[in-house]
Write an enzyme that holds these catalytic residues in place. Structure first.
Site, PDB file in Angstrom:
ATOM      1  N   SER A 124      -3.602   3.655  -0.780  1.00 15.03           N
ATOM      2  CA  SER A 124      -3.977   3.984  -2.156  1.00 15.03           C
ATOM      3  C   SER A 124      -5.399   3.547  -2.474  1.00 15.03           C
ATOM      4  O   SER A 124      -6.066   4.164  -3.310  1.00 15.03           O
ATOM      5  CB  SER A 124      -2.988   3.357  -3.146  1.00 15.03           C
ATOM      6  OG  SER A 124      -2.829   1.973  -2.892  1.00 15.03           O
ATOM      7  N   HIS A 179      -6.474  -1.223  -6.084  1.00 20.30           N
ATOM      8  CA  HIS A 179      -6.933   0.081  -6.566  1.00 20.30           C
ATOM      9  C   HIS A 179      -8.308  -0.038  -7.216  1.00 20.30           C
ATOM     10  O   HIS A 179      -9.189   0.807  -7.002  1.00 20.30           O
ATOM     11  CB  HIS A 179      -5.944   0.634  -7.592  1.00 20.30           C
ATOM     12  CG  HIS A 179      -4.592   0.900  -7.029  1.00 20.30           C
ATOM     13  ND1 HIS A 179      -3.483   1.133  -7.821  1.00 20.30           N
ATOM     14  CD2 HIS A 179      -4.154   0.977  -5.743  1.00 20.30           C
ATOM     15  CE1 HIS A 179      -2.428   1.341  -7.057  1.00 20.30           C
ATOM     16  NE2 HIS A 179      -2.805   1.241  -5.795  1.00 20.30           N
TER      17      HIS A 179
END
EC number: 3.4.21.105
Length: 262
Positions: A124, A179
């Site tokens: 991610s 992230h």
């Protein structure tokens, strides 16, 4: 959504590294049930200070659950295909390695102070790096993006930030900082890609490597495209990722009605 255009971005065949990465991520996930890969390769803040380089570079390959893997594979497919098509297969591999390393270092530095026990893993971070990179490029062409074809819009540059917050709210257990730092790396590369290019191998070295591996490259199955560095022009103008609609005008040239943005 036009799924055909998503699976085959730009109408082109899947790129070699992108396709191989999806297969490899799946294989690693299956192997993690046999070997202790999650324990061995997940990134912890202390990894930087213990010089655990395998964790710093390989943590994006590890996924903690099947939904974790599927979401990341679906999210990374289109932007990574496009990046490989415009930058070359080997260069894209270098990009993934360096972006993971930079984001991992930032994660460890802050984590030593704020979350010393928190582990991070999964692709991610790569997804957010690509989202930020392309949102910066896209913002140069289309400063605002409509929200689901409504009359409302937000600055294109900030669309990944909206996604970052949304995921943090909807999936509380996700790695916000992993992230976030992937996002920071993507913005930085998009803003100063010429600087990033200075720390990547020169084109002539990549071409030489590709020529020495030509026999293996030719074994890539039909329908999957390998992008050779000598065929790539990384200085060409950016092309929009998903949409071809006309950008909103930024000023009135008195030739018509200016489109408003909400």
């Amino acid at each position: 959504m036009n799924w055909k255009s998503y699976v085959f971005p730009g109408g082109h065949p899947p790129a070699a590294l992108t396709t191989g990465l999806v297969v490899f991520l799946t294989a690693i996930y299956l192997l993690s049930f046999i070997f202790a890969l999650r324990e061995d390769l997940s990134l912890a803040p202390e990894s930087l200070f213990k010089l655990q380089m395998s964790r710093l570079s390989l943590y994006p390959l590890i996924h903690l659950s099947l939904p974790h893997l599927l979401f990341n594979v679906l999210a990374i497919w289109a932007p990574l295909n496009l990046f490989e098509e415009t930058h070359g297969t080997v260069y894209t591999g270098v990009f993934l390695n360096l972006s993971a390393l930079f984001a991992g270092i930032l994660y460890c530095l802050l984590g030593k102070l704020l979350y010393p026990e928190a582990l991070v893993a999964g692709a991610s971070g790569w997804c957010f790096t690509l989202f930020a990179y392309y949102s910066f490029k896209e913002s140069q062409i289309r400063p605002r993006t409509r929200i689901f074809r409504t009359d409302y819009s937000i600055p294109t540059l900030y669309t990944p930030l909206v996604l970052l917050v949304a995921i943090a709210v909807v999936i509380p257990g996700s790695s916000f900082w992993g992230h976030f730092f992937g996002l920071c790396v993507g913005y930085a590369i998009g803003y100063k890609e010429s600087w990033f290019n200075k720390i990547t191998p020169p084109g002539w070295i990549i071409t030489k490597i590709e020529k020495s591996l030509d026999g293996l490259i030719r074994l890539i199955p039909w329908g999957i495209k390998y992008y050779r560095d000598e065929d790539i022009d990384r200085t060409k103008d950016y092309e929009p990722l998903m949409s071809t609609e006309t950008p909103l005008p930024l000023h009135n040239d008195n030739s018509g009605t200016v489109l408003g943005t909400a």
